[in-house]
Design a protein around this motif. Structure first.
Motif, PDB file in Angstrom:
ATOM      1  N   UNK A  15       0.717  -1.353   0.149  1.00 26.05           N
ATOM      2  CA  UNK A  15      -0.230  -0.057   0.121  1.00 26.05           C
ATOM      3  C   UNK A  15       0.964   1.166  -0.072  1.00 26.05           C
ATOM      4  N   UNK A  16       1.837   1.441   0.873  1.00 28.24           N
ATOM      5  CA  UNK A  16       2.649   2.437   0.898  1.00 28.24           C
ATOM      6  C   UNK A  16       3.577   2.528  -0.502  1.00 28.24           C
ATOM      7  N   UNK A  17       3.880   1.362  -1.096  1.00 34.43           N
ATOM      8  CA  UNK A  17       4.554   1.595  -2.445  1.00 34.43           C
ATOM      9  C   UNK A  17       3.382   2.242  -3.482  1.00 34.43           C
ATOM     10  N   UNK A  18       2.326   1.728  -3.386  1.00 36.64           N
ATOM     11  CA  UNK A  18       1.169   2.245  -4.247  1.00 36.64           C
ATOM     12  C   UNK A  18       0.899   3.759  -4.262  1.00 36.64           C
ATOM     13  N   UNK A  19       1.149   4.113  -2.852  1.00 36.05           N
ATOM     14  CA  UNK A  19       0.995   5.793  -2.583  1.00 36.05           C
ATOM     15  C   UNK A  19       2.391   6.300  -3.353  1.00 36.05           C
ATOM     16  N   UNK A  20       3.448   5.817  -2.964  1.00 29.25           N
ATOM     17  CA  UNK A  20       4.503   6.345  -3.687  1.00 29.25           C
ATOM     18  C   UNK A  20       4.366   6.352  -5.125  1.00 29.25           C
ATOM     19  N   UNK A  21       4.025   5.268  -5.856  1.00 29.36           N
ATOM     20  CA  UNK A  21       3.739   5.462  -7.285  1.00 29.36           C
ATOM     21  C   UNK A  21       2.795   6.398  -7.788  1.00 29.36           C
ATOM     22  N   UNK A  22       1.832   6.622  -7.033  1.00 31.54           N
ATOM     23  CA  UNK A  22       0.821   7.823  -7.227  1.00 31.54           C
ATOM     24  C   UNK A  22       1.567   9.311  -7.098  1.00 31.54           C
ATOM     25  N   UNK A  23       2.327   9.266  -6.245  1.00 30.36           N
ATOM     26  CA  UNK A  23       3.090  10.624  -5.863  1.00 30.36           C
ATOM     27  C   UNK A  23       3.992  10.742  -6.983  1.00 30.36           C
ATOM     28  N   UNK A  24       4.794   9.692  -7.523  1.00 30.73           N
ATOM     29  CA  UNK A  24       5.734   9.654  -8.526  1.00 30.73           C
ATOM     30  C   UNK A  24       5.135  10.353  -9.878  1.00 30.73           C
ATOM     31  N   UNK A  25       4.041   9.525 -10.144  1.00 29.67           N
ATOM     32  CA  UNK A  25       3.058   9.840 -11.392  1.00 29.67           C
ATOM     33  C   UNK A  25       2.880  11.290 -11.476  1.00 29.67           C
ATOM     34  N   UNK A  26       2.407  11.783 -10.294  1.00 30.34           N
ATOM     35  CA  UNK A  26       1.837  13.418 -10.288  1.00 30.34           C
ATOM     36  C   UNK A  26       3.038  14.114 -10.679  1.00 30.34           C
ATOM     37  N   UNK A  27       4.139  13.899 -10.063  1.00 34.84           N
ATOM     38  CA  UNK A  27       5.433  14.680 -10.182  1.00 34.84           C
ATOM     39  C   UNK A  27       6.161  14.498 -11.585  1.00 34.84           C
ATOM     40  N   UNK A  28       5.730  13.463 -12.178  1.00 36.86           N
ATOM     41  CA  UNK A  28       6.195  13.085 -13.585  1.00 36.86           C
ATOM     42  C   UNK A  28       5.107  13.465 -14.399  1.00 36.86           C
ATOM     43  N   UNK A  29       3.917  14.255 -14.208  1.00 33.01           N
ATOM     44  CA  UNK A  29       2.995  14.362 -15.194  1.00 33.01           C
ATOM     45  C   UNK A  29       3.500  14.911 -16.539  1.00 33.01           C
ATOM     46  N   UNK A  30       3.101  14.610 -17.698  1.00 34.76           N
ATOM     47  CA  UNK A  30       3.707  15.051 -19.012  1.00 34.76           C
ATOM     48  C   UNK A  30       3.637  16.532 -19.051  1.00 34.76           C
ATOM     49  N   UNK A  31       2.797  17.267 -18.357  1.00 35.51           N
ATOM     50  CA  UNK A  31       2.421  18.716 -18.660  1.00 35.51           C
ATOM     51  C   UNK A  31       3.422  19.426 -17.622  1.00 35.51           C
ATOM     52  N   UNK A 132      -9.120   7.419  -3.849  1.00 34.21           N
ATOM     53  CA  UNK A 132      -9.135   8.808  -3.419  1.00 34.21           C
ATOM     54  C   UNK A 132      -7.749   9.087  -2.701  1.00 34.21           C
ATOM     55  N   UNK A 133      -7.034   8.072  -2.245  1.00 32.24           N
ATOM     56  CA  UNK A 133      -5.708   8.469  -1.692  1.00 32.24           C
ATOM     57  C   UNK A 133      -4.796   8.439  -2.911  1.00 32.24           C
ATOM     58  N   UNK A 134      -4.883   7.750  -3.993  1.00 31.50           N
ATOM     59  CA  UNK A 134      -4.048   7.651  -5.010  1.00 31.50           C
ATOM     60  C   UNK A 134      -4.158   9.164  -5.562  1.00 31.50           C
ATOM     61  N   UNK A 135      -5.382   9.642  -5.596  1.00 29.38           N
ATOM     62  CA  UNK A 135      -5.540  11.019  -6.145  1.00 29.38           C
ATOM     63  C   UNK A 135      -5.006  12.068  -5.458  1.00 29.38           C
ATOM     64  N   UNK A 136      -4.868  11.886  -4.166  1.00 28.92           N
ATOM     65  CA  UNK A 136      -4.487  13.048  -3.106  1.00 28.92           C
ATOM     66  C   UNK A 136      -2.742  13.013  -3.396  1.00 28.92           C
ATOM     67  N   UNK A 137      -2.212  11.555  -3.441  1.00 27.58           N
ATOM     68  CA  UNK A 137      -0.683  11.639  -3.815  1.00 27.58           C
ATOM     69  C   UNK A 137      -0.551  12.157  -5.085  1.00 27.58           C
ATOM     70  N   UNK A 138      -1.346  11.764  -6.095  1.00 29.72           N
ATOM     71  CA  UNK A 138      -0.883  12.518  -7.384  1.00 29.72           C
ATOM     72  C   UNK A 138      -0.942  13.879  -7.375  1.00 29.72           C
ATOM     73  N   UNK A 139      -2.006  14.442  -6.751  1.00 27.43           N
ATOM     74  CA  UNK A 139      -1.903  16.080  -6.576  1.00 27.43           C
ATOM     75  C   UNK A 139      -0.609  16.372  -5.739  1.00 27.43           C
ATOM     76  N   UNK A 140      -0.189  15.995  -4.840  1.00 26.56           N
ATOM     77  CA  UNK A 140       0.786  16.242  -4.018  1.00 26.56           C
ATOM     78  C   UNK A 140       1.894  16.326  -4.988  1.00 26.56           C
ATOM     79  N   UNK A 141       2.221  15.336  -5.624  1.00 25.37           N
ATOM     80  CA  UNK A 141       3.588  15.234  -6.404  1.00 25.37           C
ATOM     81  C   UNK A 141       3.561  16.014  -7.498  1.00 25.37           C
ATOM     82  N   UNK A 142       2.295  16.400  -8.091  1.00 27.29           N
ATOM     83  CA  UNK A 142       2.109  17.400  -9.296  1.00 27.29           C
ATOM     84  C   UNK A 142       2.358  18.865  -8.871  1.00 27.29           C
ATOM     85  N   UNK A 143       1.806  18.923  -7.766  1.00 27.51           N
ATOM     86  CA  UNK A 143       1.810  20.381  -7.186  1.00 27.51           C
ATOM     87  C   UNK A 143       3.241  20.828  -6.988  1.00 27.51           C
ATOM     88  N   UNK A 144       3.908  20.058  -5.952  1.00 27.20           N
ATOM     89  CA  UNK A 144       5.242  20.182  -5.914  1.00 27.20           C
ATOM     90  C   UNK A 144       5.935  20.606  -7.205  1.00 27.20           C
TER      91      UNK A 144
END
Length: 150
Positions: A15-31, A132-144
């Protein structure tokens, strides 16, 4: 100019690995342009990693109401050698657990404050996984990352 976003994490469970992957996906958003995202486990992160970073994301499970021992060890190892070199750089954090994620997050926030880091996204506190947790983590990574982009 490419900036480096250092993601320091302790993710021992699926589960914590899944959350990390969501953070990384947000941080690596193609935009998002001009940001190199480096993911380093807390027990492997070093002083040169910190000194070479332009921003930070910290992730941990909450263990007995505090950040993991691995993330605490990271901070203990790099805090003083990096003290005067990181002030003003952006950061964000996420904490997952069933027991007092607030205290665990507060520990990270105190260390980041001592370093003079700028919190650009409120600490994400998660008791469960799922969409919902993955979306929050994606947003975190993407925002930073977006705040560091060209």
């Amino acid at each position: 100019m490419t900036r480096t976003l250092l993601v320091v994490h302790h993710t021992p469970s699926p589960l914590t690995r899944e959350l990390l992957e969501a953070v990384l996906a947000g941080a690596r958003d193609p935009e998002i342009n001009g940001v190199d995202v480096r993911s380093v486990p807390a027990l492997g992160a070093t002083i040169p990693d910190v000194l070479g970073a332009d921003g930070f994301l910290f992730g941990t499970p909450a263990n007995f109401g505090y950040m993991s021992g691995a993330l605490k060890h990271f901070f203990d190892t790099v805090y003083y050698p990096c003290l005067d070199a990181v002030a003003g750089k952006p950061y964000g954090a996420w904490v997952h657990g069933n027991d007092d994620t607030v205290a665990a997050g507060r520990g990270i926030e105190k260390i980041a404050s001592g370093w003079g880091l700028t919190q650009v996204f409120g600490t994400v506190h998660l008791a469960e996984g799922g969409k919902a947790a993955r979306e929050q983590c994606y947003e975190l990574g993407g925002t930073v990352a977006a705040g560091m982009s060209d």
